[in-house]
Design a protein around this motif. Structure first.
Motif: not given
Ligand code: ATP
Ligand code: MG
Length: 224
Positions: A1-6, A23-27, A42-47, A58-59
């Motif tokens: 569902x969410x993927x963050x890379x480098x 990465x975060x999967x559904x549920x 900062x990580x949350x703010x970027x996502x 950020x996918x």
């Protein structure tokens, strides 16, 4: 569902996120822990696009809701308007549908008698429950929390933690930055320990809390 890379992010010379992939999967419920200044917010703010990364990817295509430490309600709007404003104005949804969703959420949060109240007339715990209802009213695919209880005293903290735990039981996908270690241990499917802009440990609560990493043990030592 969410993927963050480098992911990398600096403020001037201060490199705050050094190479973050997750990465975060559904549920799934992901809890992010780590010392002050390690880059969690900062990580949350970027996502959530409140801030822009320097590099990395950020996918995430869905809708997100965001709950902050200090509630961030609009002081000049009553509870109902705080919740319905964005779904009506930003998401352009049907007013009657949004109103009925908002009232259902207020009921779920135990605030059905507060829809006319203004934020300053509510306790911190009540304000935070409104803020959670506001985030949920967007029908988010992921709910992000940045230290949702750190402005609250212990009693109100547990009230909010119960709300989040109930959302987890309903399989809401959540990313939660928290200093509540026993809560993280109980509610998380996965825990990330951040230190100095890096992910140092990642895994199930059992794995992370039994880590032999020196920094991890030092950090946990402050709580137990
Ligand atoms: P805490 O647990 O205290 O909330 P944190 O892990 O959330 O800490 P961040 O808020 O992400 O940490 O901050 C990480 C670093 O980035 C800190 O050194 C901070 O000073 C710096 N920083 C954060 N936001 C900005 C900004 N807008 N401008 C400059 N520096 C910033
Ligand atoms: Mg923070």
């Amino acid at each position: 569902l969410l993927e963050v890379k480098n992911l990398k992010k600096s403020f001037d010379e201060n490199v705050v996120l050094k190479d973050i992939s997750l990465s975060v999967d559904k549920g799934e419920v992901l809890c992010i822990i780590g010392p002050s200044g390690s880059g969690k917010s900062t990580l949350l703010r970027c996502i959530t696009r409140l801030d822009h990364e320097d590099s990395g990817k950020i996918d995430f295509d869905g809708t997100f809701g965001l709950v902050f430490q200090d509630f961030n309600l609009f002081p000049h709007h009553n509870v109902l308007k705080n919740i319905t404003n964005a779904p009506i104005k930003v998401q352009k949804r049907d007013k009657a549908e949004v109103l009925s969703t908002a009232r259902d959420l207020l009921k779920k949060m135990g605030l059905e008698d507060k829809e006319e109240a203004y934020p300053h007339e509510l306790s911190g715990g009540q304000q935070q429950r409104v803020s959670i209802a506001r985030a949920l009213a967007m029908n988010p695919d992921i709910l992000f929390f940045d230290e949702p209880t750190s402005a609250l005293d212990p009693e109100l903290t547990s009230e909010i933690l119960v709300v989040i735990r109930n959302l987890a039981a309903e399989h809401m996908t959540m990313v939660i930055v928290t200093h509540e270690m026993s809560f993280a241990r109980n509610v998380a499917d996965k825990i990330i320990f951040m230190d100095d802009g890096y992910i140092i440990e990642e895994g199930t609560p059992e794995e992370v809390f039994s880590s032999d990493n020196t920094r991890m043990k030092e950090f946990l030592g402050k709580f137990y």
